[in-house]
Design an enzyme around this catalytic site. Structure first.
Site, short mmCIF file in Angstrom:
data_model
loop_
_atom_site.label_atom_id
_atom_site.label_comp_id
_atom_site.label_asym_id
_atom_site.label_seq_id
_atom_site.Cartn_x
_atom_site.Cartn_y
_atom_site.Cartn_z
N GLY A 288 33.71 19.04 12.25
CA GLY A 288 34.86 18.21 12.62
C GLY A 288 36.16 18.97 12.77
N ILE B 292 22.34 13.36 23.22
CA ILE B 292 22.49 12.97 24.61
C ILE B 292 22.42 11.45 24.71
CG2 ILE B 292 21.50 13.12 26.92
CD1 ILE B 292 20.35 15.86 26.09
N HIS C 259 33.17 20.82 26.51
CA HIS C 259 32.01 21.70 26.65
C HIS C 259 32.49 23.14 26.78
CE1 HIS C 259 27.98 22.88 27.64
NE2 HIS C 259 28.35 23.40 28.79
N ASP D 135 26.44 17.43 30.69
CA ASP D 135 27.56 18.33 31.03
C ASP D 135 27.78 18.44 32.54
OD1 ASP D 135 27.92 18.89 28.29
OD2 ASP D 135 26.36 20.42 28.37
N GLU E 28 37.59 32.99 19.98
CA GLU E 28 38.61 32.71 20.99
C GLU E 28 38.29 31.42 21.76
OE1 GLU E 28 41.57 34.52 21.46
OE2 GLU E 28 40.79 35.13 19.49
#
Length: 218
Positions: free
Chosen positions: A12, A98, A114, A154, A182
């Site tokens: 989370g 999904i 995503h 996606d 990153e």
């Protein structure tokens, strides 16, 4: 009040970033007009549920019991659960399940973040897939996208994206762990920007219909 419902499966951290940005915003139009009305997890041990409880947000633990129910049955029950929650937008923040077309027909206002670019890697482990693809010379860029959720994984319409140039940059010699770190930072900032954009469009649309109503009836 713009009400969002968050779906999670794990730690989370993106949820926490969303909570912090709403609670600590210096812009009153955000802090006074956006509310997280609930957090649903399909994992009983998801720490995100604790984050939500610590911020007085309603939580729902709704695990998928693979040996006791079908995916269709689970999605039907999830559809019914969410139908009883008053929301304007559903946000998938690390949701690892999904959703089928039946669910999305009933609840189409849902976005997902995503950690890969459009038309590249789909599904799970995409940060790793992108990094490995770069090392093999298959891709020159990585990044993050936020998109509307459709039955195809996606593949929904892109709301926003952030491109990370890999070739010819420090990522040439970087480790996977550094790249992952990153990308996770970028995920959070890109996600909140997209969420704010959705809120802005909702607000504009709402004002348009109010003006139209006043024009015709007053």
């Amino acid at each position: 009040m713009f009400k969002i419902l968050v779906l999670i499966s794990g730690n989370g951290t993106t949820l926490q970033h969303l909570i912090d940005n709403i609670n600590n915003s210096s812009n009153n139009s955000i802090s006074n007009n956006i509310k997280i009305v609930g957090v649903i997890s399909n994992k009983e041990d998801a720490f995100g549920l604790t984050r939500a409880k610590d911020n007085n947000i309603s939580t729902y633990c709704f695990p998928f019991k693979k040996n006791q129910q079908s995916r269709e049955s689970y999605d039907t029950q999830l559809t019914n659960l969410i139908s009883n929650i008053d929301y304007d937008l559903i946000v998938c923040a690390g949701w690892m399940h999904i959703l089928n077309s039946q669910f999305l027909t009933k609840h189409p206002k849902i976005i997902n973040i995503h950690p890969a670019l459009p038309n590249s890697y789909k599904g799970m482990y995409c940060i790793k897939k992108t990094f490995e693809g770069f090392k093999k010379g298959e891709v020159e860029q990585g990044g993050v996208m936020v998109h509307w959720v459709i039955p195809d994984v996606d593949a929904g319409e892109v709301i926003s994206q952030y491109i990370v140039q890999l070739k010819g940059t420090l990522f040439e010699s970087a480790t996977y762990e550094y790249y992952e770190q990153e990308i996770k930072k970028i995920e959070k900032s890109t996600f909140f920007f997209s969420f704010f954009l959705s809120f802005f469009l909702f607000f504009v649309f709402f004002c348009f219909w109010i003006d139209l109503f006043i024009y015709y009836y007053y």
